[in-house]
Scaffold this motif. Structure first.
Motif, mmCIF file in Angstrom:
data_model
loop_
_atom_site.group_PDB
_atom_site.id
_atom_site.type_symbol
_atom_site.label_atom_id
_atom_site.label_comp_id
_atom_site.label_asym_id
_atom_site.label_seq_id
_atom_site.Cartn_x
_atom_site.Cartn_y
_atom_site.Cartn_z
ATOM 1 N N LEU A 44 0.796 -1.220 0.000
ATOM 2 C CA LEU A 44 0.000 0.000 0.000
ATOM 3 C C LEU A 44 0.833 1.277 0.000
ATOM 4 O O LEU A 44 0.467 2.253 -0.636
ATOM 5 C CB LEU A 44 -0.930 0.018 1.223
ATOM 6 C CG LEU A 44 -1.994 -1.058 1.263
ATOM 7 C CD1 LEU A 44 -2.747 -1.008 2.578
ATOM 8 C CD2 LEU A 44 -2.955 -0.873 0.103
ATOM 9 N N ASN A 45 1.933 1.294 0.732
ATOM 10 C CA ASN A 45 2.745 2.493 0.868
ATOM 11 C C ASN A 45 4.202 2.195 0.544
ATOM 12 O O ASN A 45 5.029 2.092 1.452
ATOM 13 C CB ASN A 45 2.629 3.062 2.289
ATOM 14 C CG ASN A 45 1.228 3.504 2.606
ATOM 15 O OD1 ASN A 45 0.624 4.243 1.850
ATOM 16 N ND2 ASN A 45 0.703 3.048 3.735
ATOM 17 N N PRO A 46 4.528 2.076 -0.736
ATOM 18 C CA PRO A 46 5.913 1.742 -1.100
ATOM 19 C C PRO A 46 6.864 2.892 -0.756
ATOM 20 O O PRO A 46 6.504 4.061 -0.858
ATOM 21 C CB PRO A 46 5.833 1.522 -2.608
ATOM 22 C CG PRO A 46 4.641 2.302 -3.051
ATOM 23 C CD PRO A 46 3.681 2.276 -1.909
ATOM 24 N N LEU A 47 8.056 2.543 -0.316
ATOM 25 C CA LEU A 47 9.070 3.536 0.026
ATOM 26 C C LEU A 47 10.323 3.309 -0.806
ATOM 27 O O LEU A 47 10.747 2.175 -1.005
ATOM 28 C CB LEU A 47 9.437 3.439 1.507
ATOM 29 C CG LEU A 47 8.320 3.720 2.509
ATOM 30 C CD1 LEU A 47 8.824 3.477 3.924
ATOM 31 C CD2 LEU A 47 7.783 5.123 2.354
ATOM 32 N N CYS A 48 10.936 4.417 -1.266
ATOM 33 C CA CYS A 48 12.174 4.319 -2.047
ATOM 34 C C CYS A 48 13.313 3.776 -1.198
ATOM 35 O O CYS A 48 14.214 3.114 -1.695
ATOM 36 C CB CYS A 48 12.522 5.664 -2.659
ATOM 37 S SG CYS A 48 12.805 6.985 -1.447
ATOM 38 N N LYS A 49 13.257 4.051 0.111
ATOM 39 C CA LYS A 49 14.208 3.513 1.086
ATOM 40 C C LYS A 49 13.516 3.557 2.449
ATOM 41 O O LYS A 49 12.624 4.381 2.676
ATOM 42 C CB LYS A 49 15.516 4.291 1.083
ATOM 43 C CG LYS A 49 15.362 5.775 1.330
ATOM 44 C CD LYS A 49 16.676 6.488 1.173
ATOM 45 C CE LYS A 49 16.469 8.000 1.384
ATOM 46 N NZ LYS A 49 17.694 8.738 1.192
ATOM 47 N N PRO A 50 13.890 2.680 3.358
ATOM 48 C CA PRO A 50 13.179 2.603 4.643
ATOM 49 C C PRO A 50 13.176 3.897 5.449
ATOM 50 O O PRO A 50 12.231 4.194 6.162
ATOM 51 C CB PRO A 50 13.921 1.505 5.409
ATOM 52 C CG PRO A 50 14.604 0.704 4.368
ATOM 53 C CD PRO A 50 14.899 1.638 3.230
ATOM 54 N N ASP A 51 14.232 4.696 5.327
ATOM 55 C CA ASP A 51 14.310 5.933 6.101
ATOM 56 C C ASP A 51 13.971 7.178 5.274
ATOM 57 O O ASP A 51 14.427 8.280 5.584
ATOM 58 C CB ASP A 51 15.686 6.067 6.738
ATOM 59 C CG ASP A 51 16.816 6.142 5.713
ATOM 60 O OD1 ASP A 51 16.584 5.761 4.543
ATOM 61 O OD2 ASP A 51 17.924 6.570 6.067
ATOM 62 N N CYS A 52 13.146 7.035 4.259
ATOM 63 C CA CYS A 52 12.754 8.176 3.420
ATOM 64 C C CYS A 52 12.095 9.244 4.298
ATOM 65 O O CYS A 52 11.184 8.960 5.068
ATOM 66 C CB CYS A 52 11.792 7.731 2.322
ATOM 67 S SG CYS A 52 11.191 9.102 1.298
ATOM 68 N N LYS A 53 12.562 10.481 4.162
ATOM 69 C CA LYS A 53 12.044 11.583 4.976
ATOM 70 C C LYS A 53 10.840 12.266 4.348
ATOM 71 O O LYS A 53 10.159 13.045 4.997
ATOM 72 C CB LYS A 53 13.164 12.596 5.219
ATOM 73 C CG LYS A 53 14.297 12.019 6.032
ATOM 74 C CD LYS A 53 15.427 13.006 6.165
ATOM 75 C CE LYS A 53 16.587 12.363 6.907
ATOM 76 N NZ LYS A 53 17.764 13.227 6.904
ATOM 77 N N GLY A 54 10.602 12.021 3.077
ATOM 78 C CA GLY A 54 9.432 12.590 2.421
ATOM 79 C C GLY A 54 9.612 14.040 2.005
ATOM 80 O O GLY A 54 10.717 14.547 1.890
ATOM 81 N N LEU A 55 8.482 14.713 1.805
ATOM 82 C CA LEU A 55 8.459 16.106 1.369
ATOM 83 C C LEU A 55 8.046 17.016 2.520
ATOM 84 O O LEU A 55 7.263 16.614 3.386
ATOM 85 C CB LEU A 55 7.459 16.284 0.213
ATOM 86 C CG LEU A 55 7.675 15.418 -1.023
ATOM 87 C CD1 LEU A 55 6.552 15.640 -2.021
ATOM 88 C CD2 LEU A 55 9.033 15.694 -1.656
ATOM 89 N N CYS A 56 8.542 18.241 2.503
ATOM 90 C CA CYS A 56 8.133 19.228 3.498
ATOM 91 C C CYS A 56 6.647 19.522 3.289
ATOM 92 O O CYS A 56 6.232 19.828 2.165
ATOM 93 C CB CYS A 56 8.946 20.506 3.357
ATOM 94 S SG CYS A 56 8.362 21.859 4.403
#
Length: 139
Positions: free
Chosen positions: A109-121
């Motif tokens: 459901l929520n794929p991440l490019c890397k486990p510790d992805c910080k995302g967008l402001c």
């Protein structure tokens, strides 16, 4: 994807190696781009009144990270196994929907490019993986 049951006997195993366009399986998934055909490599065998289909599916794809929206490669390679109870009146097994379900369930459901992805402001939209943003939002 169908198997002709009449071709199966107790000692006969059928091999199915084919490619299918993702559109043929109605695979329209948000944030997923398919980069090639679905490759199916399966065997089917009959054991009394049960047909056992097992093997591997492969689907090259790119996915958008659910936090930073970066598109990254995530090919699906998944082992599958299906059992179907059949009677003497059955002639075909259509396992298309089962393969489709396996694909959908294995993308998550929520794929991440890397486990510790910080995302967008949340204020300015800057990618926080590249450093701190300049909007003074204190993230």
């Amino acid at each position: 994807m169908k198997i002709d049951i009449s071709r199966l006997s107790k000692d006969n195993i059928i091999t199915l190696s084919e490619k299918y366009a993702p559109q043929a399986l109605d695979l329209e998934m948000p944030n997923v781009k398919f980069k090639g055909p679905l490759e199916v490599n399966l065997t089917a065998e009959k054991n009394n009144d049960t047909v056992i289909i097992k093997g591997e599916i492969f689907l090259p794809s790119a996915i958008a990270c659910s936090r930073c929206l970066l598109e990254y490669s995530q090919d699906l390679r998944h082992k599958v196994a299906f059992d179907y109870t059949v009677d003497t009146n059955d002639t075909l097994i259509d396992f298309t929907e089962d393969v489709r379900s396996e694909i959908i369930l294995n993308y998550g459901l929520n794929p991440l490019c890397k486990p510790d992805c910080k995302g967008l402001c949340p204020k300015c939209g800057e990618d926080l993986n590249k450093g701190k943003c300049e909007c003074n939002c204190k993230i």
